[in-house]
Design a protein around this motif. Structure first.
Motif, short mmCIF file in Angstrom:
data_model
loop_
_atom_site.label_atom_id
_atom_site.label_comp_id
_atom_site.label_asym_id
_atom_site.label_seq_id
_atom_site.Cartn_x
_atom_site.Cartn_y
_atom_site.Cartn_z
N ALA A 29 56.88 72.04 64.24
CA ALA A 29 57.13 73.40 64.65
C ALA A 29 58.00 73.82 63.57
N GLY A 30 58.70 73.23 62.72
CA GLY A 30 59.56 73.78 61.56
C GLY A 30 60.88 73.56 61.94
N PHE A 31 61.22 72.73 63.04
CA PHE A 31 62.46 72.39 63.42
C PHE A 31 62.92 71.18 62.59
N ASN A 32 64.37 70.98 62.14
CA ASN A 32 64.86 69.94 61.39
C ASN A 32 65.63 68.92 62.39
N GLY A 33 65.68 69.34 63.30
CA GLY A 33 66.63 68.27 64.24
C GLY A 33 66.85 68.88 65.72
N ALA A 34 67.50 68.34 66.35
CA ALA A 34 67.53 68.77 67.64
C ALA A 34 69.01 68.57 68.25
N ARG A 35 69.15 69.33 69.63
CA ARG A 35 70.30 69.22 70.40
C ARG A 35 70.03 68.26 71.55
N LEU A 36 70.40 66.98 71.72
CA LEU A 36 70.03 66.09 72.78
C LEU A 36 70.83 66.53 73.69
N HIS A 37 70.31 67.22 74.81
CA HIS A 37 70.91 68.27 75.90
C HIS A 37 71.14 67.52 77.15
N GLN A 38 72.29 67.26 77.65
CA GLN A 38 72.61 66.87 78.87
C GLN A 38 72.04 65.51 79.23
N LYS A 39 72.00 64.57 77.97
CA LYS A 39 71.38 63.22 78.29
C LYS A 39 71.78 62.20 77.27
N VAL A 40 72.45 61.20 77.38
CA VAL A 40 72.51 60.20 76.22
C VAL A 40 71.22 59.43 75.96
N PHE A 41 70.35 59.77 74.94
CA PHE A 41 69.04 59.33 74.77
C PHE A 41 69.14 57.88 74.49
N GLU A 42 68.02 57.26 74.77
CA GLU A 42 68.00 55.67 74.31
C GLU A 42 68.20 55.42 72.96
N GLU A 43 68.38 54.56 72.76
CA GLU A 43 68.76 53.97 71.33
C GLU A 43 67.71 53.96 70.30
N ARG A 44 66.56 53.71 70.82
CA ARG A 44 65.32 53.74 69.83
C ARG A 44 64.87 55.14 69.63
N ALA B 121 85.72 57.63 79.89
CA ALA B 121 85.23 56.42 79.80
C ALA B 121 83.75 56.33 79.32
N GLN B 122 82.90 56.99 80.18
CA GLN B 122 81.47 56.94 79.72
C GLN B 122 81.13 57.61 78.46
N TRP B 123 81.78 58.72 78.22
CA TRP B 123 81.73 59.34 76.91
C TRP B 123 82.02 58.50 75.59
N LEU B 124 83.11 57.77 75.79
CA LEU B 124 83.43 57.21 74.68
C LEU B 124 82.38 55.80 74.45
N GLU B 125 81.88 55.22 75.78
CA GLU B 125 80.84 54.28 75.44
C GLU B 125 79.76 55.00 74.56
N ALA B 126 79.40 56.22 74.95
CA ALA B 126 78.27 56.52 74.47
C ALA B 126 78.54 56.99 72.77
N VAL B 127 79.68 57.28 72.44
CA VAL B 127 80.14 57.49 71.02
C VAL B 127 80.01 56.08 70.20
N GLN B 128 80.65 55.17 70.82
CA GLN B 128 80.76 53.71 70.35
C GLN B 128 79.41 53.28 70.00
N ARG B 129 78.24 53.40 70.95
CA ARG B 129 77.23 52.95 70.81
C ARG B 129 76.32 53.49 69.72
N ASP B 130 76.60 54.79 69.41
CA ASP B 130 75.65 55.75 68.38
C ASP B 130 76.35 55.97 67.22
N PHE B 131 77.33 55.27 67.16
CA PHE B 131 78.50 55.94 65.79
C PHE B 131 77.53 55.67 64.62
N ASN B 132 76.87 54.57 64.41
CA ASN B 132 76.37 54.03 63.38
C ASN B 132 75.11 55.10 62.80
N HIS B 133 74.43 55.69 63.65
CA HIS B 133 73.29 56.42 63.31
C HIS B 133 73.47 57.37 62.32
N PRO B 134 72.75 57.70 61.34
CA PRO B 134 73.03 58.64 60.08
C PRO B 134 72.79 59.92 60.63
#
Length: 624
Positions: free
Chosen positions: A336-351, A406-419
């Motif tokens: 549809a022409g988008f180059n990305g997304a705002r992943l909204h009100q959800k911590v998406f699964e790692e995959r 606490a929960q937010w920092l768990e998400a940041v720590q989990r996803d830090f490596n993703h370019p």
């Protein structure tokens, strides 16, 4: 170790992969505990009444239960056997996500508990479940939707309403076993790309770290080894390694070329040379920076043509029915022409983030902060007359802020490596009209901003998306503007060109805090154009503004709104609402079942003009 007959059999943690594992998805015993009295009634010890297909939540069709009532507590039970070959190792029982307060027993022994519905946790079950013997795992998840807790878009009333949708209770991502060495073990690494110095920096936690162990890391591309580094454990709290990337082997990660290096990690006994532990990861070499009003990727301005993605599925609710479904959502957005997304009100699964990394899809990470305020129709942080957080259930005004940090920092720590992840947003549409007081709202917003910056100083952080920018401390400023008239929409945003802080006065901001001059700015929600030719009279259906009278009127409106932002030289990007319809909110580019709603050629063409910010010196030469 998984089979295709299992639901969601793929490896759940692609950023940190070990060879041995055992998927526990599939049919479990299950029972709803509406009065949360199951512990007193012996549900921990005995068989449960019904069955459920894990990892799908009991509200979903794919679970086989499909009960969408309030489920205050639910119980799970399953037998399994730890493989005999794991007897010389410790065994971890992983839950990728379980909503909300989760307690885990194995063979009658409590092995772990976790608060939060969006992030993974693990329990060491070695002593409770000897290898080669049958073991019984029992799980209780408490999730009283009427209490104050971060739950994202999950409805606080019985049915779906407005932009709140079917709830998710209990286990909703993969459950799995993993053996790790007894002596010492690698933990999830923190891999930081340092483009300016042509290297990756790896900070590698090690459980049981001790002298005599050496950490070794190897960086490879498709051709061969690129670089290697070692360091001794016990000489710093976290072993740190620098992996240089010679100029001749340097290939940057970008939407046009999402190149990923392989990273091999080994923990080695220095005396014997024995490999104590090993894992695989990957990394993308790229930089994110701010230059005036532009956000740059690898030193070039890339206009962020984002789409709002809420990550809901008709049959799985928050859980994608398959790994292929995750890939398809990214492909639909790109088409549809988008180059990305705002992943909204959800911590998406790692995959999902793994596939975004592979496909060059830019994403913003966001937390599911809506729901704090109990049974009130909340939008983020609600304030009482004295400025304190509204209480819900038995949660007091201080407990919720502590939990969300606490929960937010768990998400940041989990996803830090993703370019692919290029920005953080812990809060959305917080509601507060500032006055002479300093309130919990201000403390929470600033605290989350500072905590995120400390956890990750490589990406921009948005204090809150939409409105109530009360702290005036943020890397990026934004607003949500659902004006459906392209002319008035354009005129209002062109006030930025005159350095006028118009965002102080529009209805989506509700804050007199001025737009900080020189701060990058974007409209992080707009559009939401209501269109569903399938809707019948009386069907629940809504979108923003007046429904276009014809399909051609939709295209005219969409093209005009996008053009107003693409042509504004002080706009770093935008986020269109939204990728798909979600239940009654029918303003997606696609229907809820992911079928086409529009001519994608026209939707894509409306976004492909070179944005004004990309024409500036150092800007990108084209969009995607």
């Amino acid at each position: 170790m998984a089979t295709r007959s299992l639901p969601r059999p793929e490896y759940p943690r692609p950023q940190f992969v070990r060879r041995d594992w055992l998927c526990l998805n599939g049919t479990w015993q299950f029972e709803i505990d509406q009065g949360d009295s199951g512990l007193d009634r012996g549900l921990r010890e005995g068989p449960l009444k019904s069955r459920i297909v894990v990892p799908f939540c009991p509200e979903s069709k794919l679970s086989g239960v499909e009960n969408t009532d309030y489920l205050n507590a639910v119980w799970y039970r399953r037998e399994f056997t730890v493989p005999r070959g794991w007897a010389d190792r410790r065994v971890l029982l992983h839950f990728q996500a379980s909503d909300y307060d989760t307690f885990v027993w194995v063979n009658g022994h409590e092995v772990g508990r976790h608060r939060g519905g969006m992030t993974p946790f693990a329990c060491d079950i070695t002593d409770a479940a000897p290898a080669g013997r049958k073991a019984i795992v029992v799980v209780r998840a408490r999730d009283n939707a009427r209490e104050s807790m971060p739950s994202g878009k999950q409805s606080w009333v019985h049915g779906n309403t407005g932009c709140h949708y079917t709830r998710t209770t209990g286990i909703w991502q993969t459950v799995w076993l993993e053996p790790v060495p007894r002596r010492a073990a690698l933990q999830r690494p923190k891999i930081t790309p340092d483009l300016a110095n042509g290297r990756f920096v790896i900070e590698q936690p090690v459980s049981g770290a001790q002298a005599g162990l050496v950490l070794r890391a190897r960086l490879s591309d498709a051709a061969a080894l690129v670089s290697e580094a070692t360091c001794r454990c016990g000489e710093g709290f976290y072993p740190r390694l620098d992996l240089p990337v010679p100029a001749a082997r340097r290939r940057l990660w970008s939407p046009e070329d999402p190149f990923l290096y392989d990273v091999a990690l080994e923990l080695v006994d220095e005396a014997s040379g024995e490999i104590v532990d090993a894992a695989q990861s990957y990394a993308g070499l790229r930089s994110v920076s701010i230059d005036g009003y532009a956000v740059k990727l690898n030193g070039r301005a890339v206009f962020q043509r984002l789409v709002l993605d809420q990550g809901y599925y008709p049959d799985g609710i928050l859980t994608a029915p398959s790994d292929r479904a995750l890939v398809r959502d990214i492909e639909l957005a790109l088409a549809a022409g988008f180059n990305g997304a705002r992943l909204h009100q959800k911590v998406f699964e790692e995959r999902f983030l793994y596939h975004a990394d592979r496909l060059g899809y830019l994403v913003w990470g966001e937390f599911s902060d809506w729901g704090l305020g109990g049974s009130e129709p909340v939008r983020g942080w609600q304030q009482q007359s004295d400025g304190t957080v509204v209480r819900g259930g038995n949660h007091n005004g201080q407990e919720a802020p502590v939990s969300i940090v606490a929960q937010w920092l768990e998400a940041v720590q989990r996803d830090f490596n993703h370019p692919s992840l290029i920005g953080w947003c812990p809060l959305n549409e917080t509601s507060r009209r500032p006055d002479e007081r300093i309130t919990h709202h201000d403390d929470i917003m600033r605290g989350l901003f500072l905590a995120t910056k400390l956890a990750d100083n490589t990406r921009p952080v948005l204090d809150t998306s939409g409105y109530s920018h009360t702290v005036a401390e943020t890397d990026i400023y934004d607003s949500h503007d659902y004006d459906q008239n392209p002319d008035t929409f354009r005129a209002r945003h062109e006030a930025l060109l005159r350095d006028e802080p118009y965002v102080a006065d529009n209805i989506w901001t509700k804050s007199p805090a001025a737009w900080p001059r020189g701060t990058p700015y974007f409209v992080s929600e707009f559009g939401g154009i209501w269109w569903n030719p399938r809707a019948r009279p009386g069907d629940p259906s809504w979108g923003y503004g007046d429904r276009p009278k014809t399909l051609e009127a939709f295209y005219t409106r969409f093209e005009g709104l996008c053009a107003a932002l693409l042509e504004n030289p002080r706009m770093l990007g935008y986020c269109y609402t939204q990728l798909t319809d979600v239940y009654q909110e029918q303003n997606g580019i696609y229907f809820f079942d992911r079928k086409k709603k529009y001519d994608l050629g026209r939707v894509r063409a409306a976004q492909q003009r070179i944005a004004a910010v990309e024409r500036a010196p150092g800007g990108a030469v084209k969009g995607r």
